[in-house]
Design a protein around this motif. Structure first.
Motif, PDB file in Angstrom:
ATOM      1  N   LYS A  72       8.895  -4.331   3.927  1.00  0.00           N
ATOM      2  CA  LYS A  72       8.162  -5.446   4.523  1.00  0.00           C
ATOM      3  C   LYS A  72       7.313  -4.984   5.708  1.00  0.00           C
ATOM      4  N   ALA A  73       7.839  -4.061   6.505  1.00  0.00           N
ATOM      5  CA  ALA A  73       7.096  -3.591   7.680  1.00  0.00           C
ATOM      6  C   ALA A  73       5.802  -2.903   7.268  1.00  0.00           C
ATOM      7  N   VAL A  74       5.863  -2.052   6.249  1.00  0.00           N
ATOM      8  CA  VAL A  74       4.648  -1.368   5.796  1.00  0.00           C
ATOM      9  C   VAL A  74       3.682  -2.375   5.176  1.00  0.00           C
ATOM     10  N   THR A  75       4.205  -3.324   4.432  1.00  0.00           N
ATOM     11  CA  THR A  75       3.365  -4.360   3.823  1.00  0.00           C
ATOM     12  C   THR A  75       2.576  -5.129   4.875  1.00  0.00           C
ATOM     13  N   HIS A  76       3.173  -5.340   6.023  1.00  0.00           N
ATOM     14  CA  HIS A  76       2.512  -6.130   7.066  1.00  0.00           C
ATOM     15  C   HIS A  76       1.324  -5.411   7.697  1.00  0.00           C
ATOM     16  N   VAL A  77       1.244  -4.089   7.560  1.00  0.00           N
ATOM     17  CA  VAL A  77       0.170  -3.343   8.231  1.00  0.00           C
ATOM     18  C   VAL A  77      -1.215  -3.715   7.683  1.00  0.00           C
ATOM     19  N   PRO A  78      -1.486  -3.576   6.381  1.00  0.00           N
ATOM     20  CA  PRO A  78      -2.809  -3.995   5.882  1.00  0.00           C
ATOM     21  C   PRO A  78      -3.052  -5.489   6.061  1.00  0.00           C
ATOM     22  N   LEU A  79      -1.995  -6.284   5.975  1.00  0.00           N
ATOM     23  CA  LEU A  79      -2.167  -7.725   6.203  1.00  0.00           C
ATOM     24  C   LEU A  79      -2.592  -8.000   7.640  1.00  0.00           C
ATOM     25  N   ALA A 118       4.626   5.782  12.721  1.00  0.00           N
ATOM     26  CA  ALA A 118       5.409   5.290  11.588  1.00  0.00           C
ATOM     27  C   ALA A 118       5.268   6.209  10.378  1.00  0.00           C
ATOM     28  N   SER A 119       4.060   6.706  10.152  1.00  0.00           N
ATOM     29  CA  SER A 119       3.834   7.601   9.006  1.00  0.00           C
ATOM     30  C   SER A 119       4.686   8.859   9.107  1.00  0.00           C
ATOM     31  N   SER A 120       4.817   9.384  10.309  1.00  0.00           N
ATOM     32  CA  SER A 120       5.584  10.619  10.492  1.00  0.00           C
ATOM     33  C   SER A 120       7.082  10.404  10.312  1.00  0.00           C
ATOM     34  N   SER A 121       7.529   9.138  10.298  1.00  0.00           N
ATOM     35  CA  SER A 121       8.961   8.854  10.152  1.00  0.00           C
ATOM     36  C   SER A 121       9.369   8.602   8.701  1.00  0.00           C
ATOM     37  N   LEU A 122       8.419   8.542   7.784  1.00  0.00           N
ATOM     38  CA  LEU A 122       8.719   8.115   6.418  1.00  0.00           C
ATOM     39  C   LEU A 122       9.692   9.052   5.709  1.00  0.00           C
ATOM     40  N   ASP A 123       9.556  10.352   5.930  1.00  0.00           N
ATOM     41  CA  ASP A 123      10.387  11.310   5.202  1.00  0.00           C
ATOM     42  C   ASP A 123      11.869  11.197   5.546  1.00  0.00           C
ATOM     43  N   THR A 124      12.198  10.565   6.651  1.00  0.00           N
ATOM     44  CA  THR A 124      13.599  10.487   7.095  1.00  0.00           C
ATOM     45  C   THR A 124      14.307   9.247   6.560  1.00  0.00           C
ATOM     46  N   ARG A 125      13.639   8.414   5.762  1.00  0.00           N
ATOM     47  CA  ARG A 125      14.178   7.090   5.434  1.00  0.00           C
ATOM     48  C   ARG A 125      14.931   7.015   4.110  1.00  0.00           C
ATOM     49  N   GLY A 126      14.930   8.111   3.363  1.00  0.00           N
ATOM     50  CA  GLY A 126      15.693   8.115   2.125  1.00  0.00           C
ATOM     51  C   GLY A 126      15.157   7.195   1.053  1.00  0.00           C
ATOM     52  N   LEU A 127      13.854   6.954   1.063  1.00  0.00           N
ATOM     53  CA  LEU A 127      13.255   6.104   0.043  1.00  0.00           C
ATOM     54  C   LEU A 127      13.105   6.869  -1.268  1.00  0.00           C
ATOM     55  N   PRO A 128      13.157   6.160  -2.410  1.00  0.00           N
ATOM     56  CA  PRO A 128      12.859   6.825  -3.687  1.00  0.00           C
ATOM     57  C   PRO A 128      11.468   7.448  -3.641  1.00  0.00           C
ATOM     58  N   ALA A 129      11.252   8.481  -4.433  1.00  0.00           N
ATOM     59  CA  ALA A 129      10.005   9.252  -4.362  1.00  0.00           C
ATOM     60  C   ALA A 129       8.778   8.381  -4.582  1.00  0.00           C
ATOM     61  N   ASP A 130       8.822   7.479  -5.579  1.00  0.00           N
ATOM     62  CA  ASP A 130       7.646   6.652  -5.845  1.00  0.00           C
ATOM     63  C   ASP A 130       7.394   5.670  -4.705  1.00  0.00           C
ATOM     64  N   ALA A 131       8.466   5.133  -4.139  1.00  0.00           N
ATOM     65  CA  ALA A 131       8.316   4.204  -3.019  1.00  0.00           C
ATOM     66  C   ALA A 131       7.806   4.925  -1.775  1.00  0.00           C
ATOM     67  N   LEU A 132       8.301   6.144  -1.556  1.00  0.00           N
ATOM     68  CA  LEU A 132       7.850   6.935  -0.408  1.00  0.00           C
ATOM     69  C   LEU A 132       6.358   7.206  -0.495  1.00  0.00           C
ATOM     70  N   GLU A 133       5.887   7.590  -1.677  1.00  0.00           N
ATOM     71  CA  GLU A 133       4.472   7.854  -1.865  1.00  0.00           C
ATOM     72  C   GLU A 133       3.647   6.589  -1.651  1.00  0.00           C
ATOM     73  N   ARG A 134       4.172   5.468  -2.063  1.00  0.00           N
ATOM     74  CA  ARG A 134       3.467   4.196  -1.897  1.00  0.00           C
ATOM     75  C   ARG A 134       3.311   3.844  -0.412  1.00  0.00           C
ATOM     76  N   GLN A 135       4.359   4.066   0.383  1.00  0.00           N
ATOM     77  CA  GLN A 135       4.272   3.765   1.818  1.00  0.00           C
ATOM     78  C   GLN A 135       3.252   4.677   2.492  1.00  0.00           C
ATOM     79  N   ARG A 136       3.263   5.955   2.092  1.00  0.00           N
ATOM     80  CA  ARG A 136       2.274   6.900   2.640  1.00  0.00           C
ATOM     81  C   ARG A 136       0.863   6.433   2.309  1.00  0.00           C
ATOM     82  N   ARG A 137       0.670   6.032   1.062  1.00  0.00           N
ATOM     83  CA  ARG A 137      -0.658   5.633   0.597  1.00  0.00           C
ATOM     84  C   ARG A 137      -1.164   4.417   1.382  1.00  0.00           C
TER      85      ARG A 137
END
Length: 297
Positions: free
Chosen positions: A64-71, A102-121
């Motif tokens: 939800k936090a990442v979703t709120h950024v473009p919004l 926030a971008s630099s913290s993504l790798d530490t969150r244990g997200l699935p690979a596809d979800a991690l790539e989506r947050q980066r994108r």
């Protein structure tokens, strides 16, 4: 004008309120098991005991936090036609730093690979927009529209993953509790969901409980109505435990009282003045109410 506190009628009315509150607590104490979903927590009251279990994990909030950024960027820039004012530049500059961190913290969150790539994108696209707008000191509506429309597939996928996180987490908690209940207790189980008014239609927890407790499920179109025997309620804009459970007791107490007084189980679910107001307004304005969905746009 309200009655003064010392007015005998005001004192009498307060006595009624006190008696009602005491009766509501008595009703709650005798109810079967009840579950409240309040933010990230499920709370079960059963047999005088209280239990807690998670309703969501951290991933729910990360999506939800990442979703709120473009919004947020769209909201901030949607009405801009001229050069950026100083307040907007300051907000964009602040957001740029926050997005980078926030971008630099993504790798530490244990997200699935596809979800991690989506947050980066999503964060990279947002950062690129901020840099472009700050450099030009303006944004065109075509540029903004192109940006936000490109984010929609990822926004919706994040929403799906957040919903999946909550549903699976809640289901694990509820099923573990139900395994400890008798068949009679499972049949008595009720739930109340803390929700803001705007999130009530289609609320994730309300949909889940409607299915698992056997209420009528209306999916994303559902908004709470006052059906007799309803086992899932929404506690609008109430996010504390006592108020959420009090709503369940109020629902049961009002249904019983309404049935005894008016012969209609849901009568006290609407304003006592509602029926009279409808008649008066229909006569005053020579019109009649329109059922939902029948009005002409």
């Amino acid at each position: 004008m309200a009655l003064e506190a010392a007015d005998p009628l005001s004192v009498l009315n307060q006595a009624f309120r006190d008696a009602y509150a005491a009766r509501r607590e008595a009703v709650l104490s005798r109810m079967g098991p009840v579950i409240a979903q309040i933010d990230d927590v499920l709370i079960l009251r059963k047999g005088g005991q209280r239990f807690e279990s998670p309703a969501r994990t951290r991933h729910y909030h990360e999506y939800k936090a990442v979703t709120h950024v473009p919004l947020a960027l769209h909201v901030l820039l949607a009405s801009r036609k001229d050069a950026l004012d100083e307040e907007t530049r300051t907000r964009l500059t602040t957001l740029r730093g926050l997005i980078t961190t926030a971008s630099s913290s993504l790798d530490t969150r244990g997200l699935p690979a596809d979800a991690l790539e989506r947050q980066r994108r999503m964060l990279q696209a947002s950062l690129a927009l901020v840099d472009s707008v700050l450099a030009a000191n303006r944004v065109t509506q075509a540029q903004l529209a192109s940006f936000i429309h490109a984010q929609v597939p990822d926004l919706l996928k994040n929403a799906e993953d957040a919903a999946k996180d909550q549903i699976h987490t809640m289901h694990a908690s509820v099923e573990a509790w139900k395994r400890q209940m008798t068949a009679e207790e499972r049949g008595q189980l009720r739930a109340v969901v803390a929700a803001s008014h705007m999130s009530r239609p289609g609320n994730v927890a309300a949909q889940y409980f409607s299915i698992t407790l056997g209420d009528t499920w209306e999916g994303r179109f559902h908004e709470e109505d006052q059906q007799p025997g309803k086992r899932v309620l929404s506690s609008e804009a109430t996010f504390d435990e006592p108020s959420a459970f009090a709503l369940l007791a109020t629902h049961v107490l009002d249904a019983n009282t309404s049935r005894g007084i008016f012969g209609e189980e849901t009568r006290m679910a609407r304003d006592l003045l509602a029926d009279a107001a409808e008649r008066i307004l229909a006569d005053m304005f020579k019109t009649s109410p329109e059922p939902p969905g029948t009005s002409t746009p």
